[in-house]
Design a protein around this motif. Structure first.
Motif, PDB file in Angstrom:
ATOM      1  N   ALA A   1       2.517   5.746  -9.480  1.00  0.00           N
ATOM      2  CA  ALA A   1       1.180   6.169  -9.893  1.00  0.00           C
ATOM      3  C   ALA A   1       0.227   5.948  -8.716  1.00  0.00           C
ATOM      4  N   TRP A   2      -0.867   6.705  -8.673  1.00  0.00           N
ATOM      5  CA  TRP A   2      -1.705   6.636  -7.471  1.00  0.00           C
ATOM      6  C   TRP A   2      -2.300   5.248  -7.210  1.00  0.00           C
ATOM      7  N   PRO A   3      -2.639   4.439  -8.221  1.00  0.00           N
ATOM      8  CA  PRO A   3      -3.104   3.086  -7.880  1.00  0.00           C
ATOM      9  C   PRO A   3      -2.021   2.266  -7.174  1.00  0.00           C
ATOM     10  N   GLY A   4      -0.768   2.410  -7.605  1.00  0.00           N
ATOM     11  CA  GLY A   4       0.336   1.715  -6.936  1.00  0.00           C
ATOM     12  C   GLY A   4       0.543   2.221  -5.526  1.00  0.00           C
ATOM     13  N   GLN A   5       0.402   3.533  -5.347  1.00  0.00           N
ATOM     14  CA  GLN A   5       0.531   4.116  -4.006  1.00  0.00           C
ATOM     15  C   GLN A   5      -0.587   3.624  -3.095  1.00  0.00           C
ATOM     16  N   LEU A   6      -1.814   3.571  -3.625  1.00  0.00           N
ATOM     17  CA  LEU A   6      -2.953   3.093  -2.834  1.00  0.00           C
ATOM     18  C   LEU A   6      -2.737   1.652  -2.396  1.00  0.00           C
TER      19      LEU A   6
ATOM     20  N   ALA B   1       0.152   0.113  -1.999  1.00  0.00           N
ATOM     21  CA  ALA B   1       1.242   0.065  -1.020  1.00  0.00           C
ATOM     22  C   ALA B   1       0.781   0.522   0.361  1.00  0.00           C
ATOM     23  N   ILE B   2      -0.055   1.554   0.401  1.00  0.00           N
ATOM     24  CA  ILE B   2      -0.504   2.104   1.681  1.00  0.00           C
ATOM     25  C   ILE B   2      -1.521   1.200   2.364  1.00  0.00           C
ATOM     26  N   THR B   3      -2.431   0.616   1.579  1.00  0.00           N
ATOM     27  CA  THR B   3      -3.550  -0.144   2.162  1.00  0.00           C
ATOM     28  C   THR B   3      -3.363  -1.659   2.108  1.00  0.00           C
ATOM     29  N   SER B   4      -2.347  -2.132   1.385  1.00  0.00           N
ATOM     30  CA  SER B   4      -2.147  -3.570   1.158  1.00  0.00           C
ATOM     31  C   SER B   4      -3.374  -4.207   0.499  1.00  0.00           C
ATOM     32  N   THR B   5      -4.080  -3.416  -0.303  1.00  0.00           N
ATOM     33  CA  THR B   5      -5.246  -3.900  -1.036  1.00  0.00           C
ATOM     34  C   THR B   5      -4.901  -3.948  -2.515  1.00  0.00           C
ATOM     35  N   GLU B   6      -5.120  -5.093  -3.149  1.00  0.00           N
ATOM     36  CA  GLU B   6      -4.817  -5.203  -4.572  1.00  0.00           C
ATOM     37  C   GLU B   6      -5.552  -4.117  -5.346  1.00  0.00           C
ATOM     38  N   THR B   7      -4.809  -3.349  -6.130  1.00  0.00           N
ATOM     39  CA  THR B   7      -5.389  -2.248  -6.889  1.00  0.00           C
ATOM     40  C   THR B   7      -4.950  -2.358  -8.342  1.00  0.00           C
TER      41      THR B   7
END
Length: 206
Positions: A56-61, A63-69
């Protein structure tokens, strides 16, 4: 035709959903963030209906940014529900950035005015966190949104002023790629393969 429609279904997808103590998808999260935190609000597109949590896009975000989402997606939720949720629970999220992924309710009389008002309520509810708006990509097969033109997106950008807005069709269109789109030519509907332009199927009538 006769029989149970589930017996006739040939394409199925299985995916696993885990929810945390707060009732949202994904692992448990602390009421106090240890670093930068993004809260992702939206409907089934944000929730990731049909895909695993990390897809899902929050998980992808994350993973890409290493920012807790935090995935705060609720299937079938509309903007009013999501804003009310933020007004009630924002303290439990401790978010620095709130991204809301949702279209205006286009069936309403003044959808852009209403959208601006609801985003204003969201910004007031989560302040000092910053709010960004994401408009999900629109499929040519979506009967409710397939006729959305660039003017609607431009009007939304103007209405929202300084609030950042990302329309996901823009990067997808720029990337090109392949697939099948629906085209309407008069009363005829055609499934057309991109980028070759080959007609896969055609039909007429409703």
């Amino acid at each position: 035709s006769s029989g149970n429609r589930f017996d006739r279904t040939q394409r199925t997808r299985v995916f696993k959903v885990d929810t945390n103590a707060a009732g949202f998808r994904g692992p448990a999260f602390s009421p106090t963030a240890s670093g930068l935190r993004v809260a992702a609000l939206g409907d089934s597109f944000t929730f990731g209906w049909g895909v695993d949590h990390g897809q899902a896009w929050p998980g992808q975000l994350q993973a890409i940014t290493s920012t807790e989402t935090l995935n705060l997606g609720i299937p079938a939720a509309n903007l009013e529900v999501l804003v009310a949720l933020a007004e009630q629970q924002r303290d439990a999220w401790d978010a620095d950035i709130v991204l809301i992924c949702e279209w205006p309710m286009l069936m309403r009389k003044q959808p852009i005015v209403e959208f601006k008002q609801l985003i204003g309520r969201l910004e007031a509810a989560v302040s000092p966190a910053k709010v960004g708006v994401i408009l999900p990509a629109v499929s040519s097969f979506d009967p409710l949104k397939s006729d959305i033109g660039p003017n609607v997106v431009a009007d939304l950008r103007t209405a929202l002023g300084d609030t950042p807005l990302l329309y996901l069709n823009d990067p997808l269109d720029d990337a090109g790629g392949s697939g099948v789109v629906l085209e309407r030519r008069g009363d005829e509907q055609l499934m057309v393969r991109v980028p070759s332009g080959d007609v896969v199927a055609r039909g007429s009538g409703p």
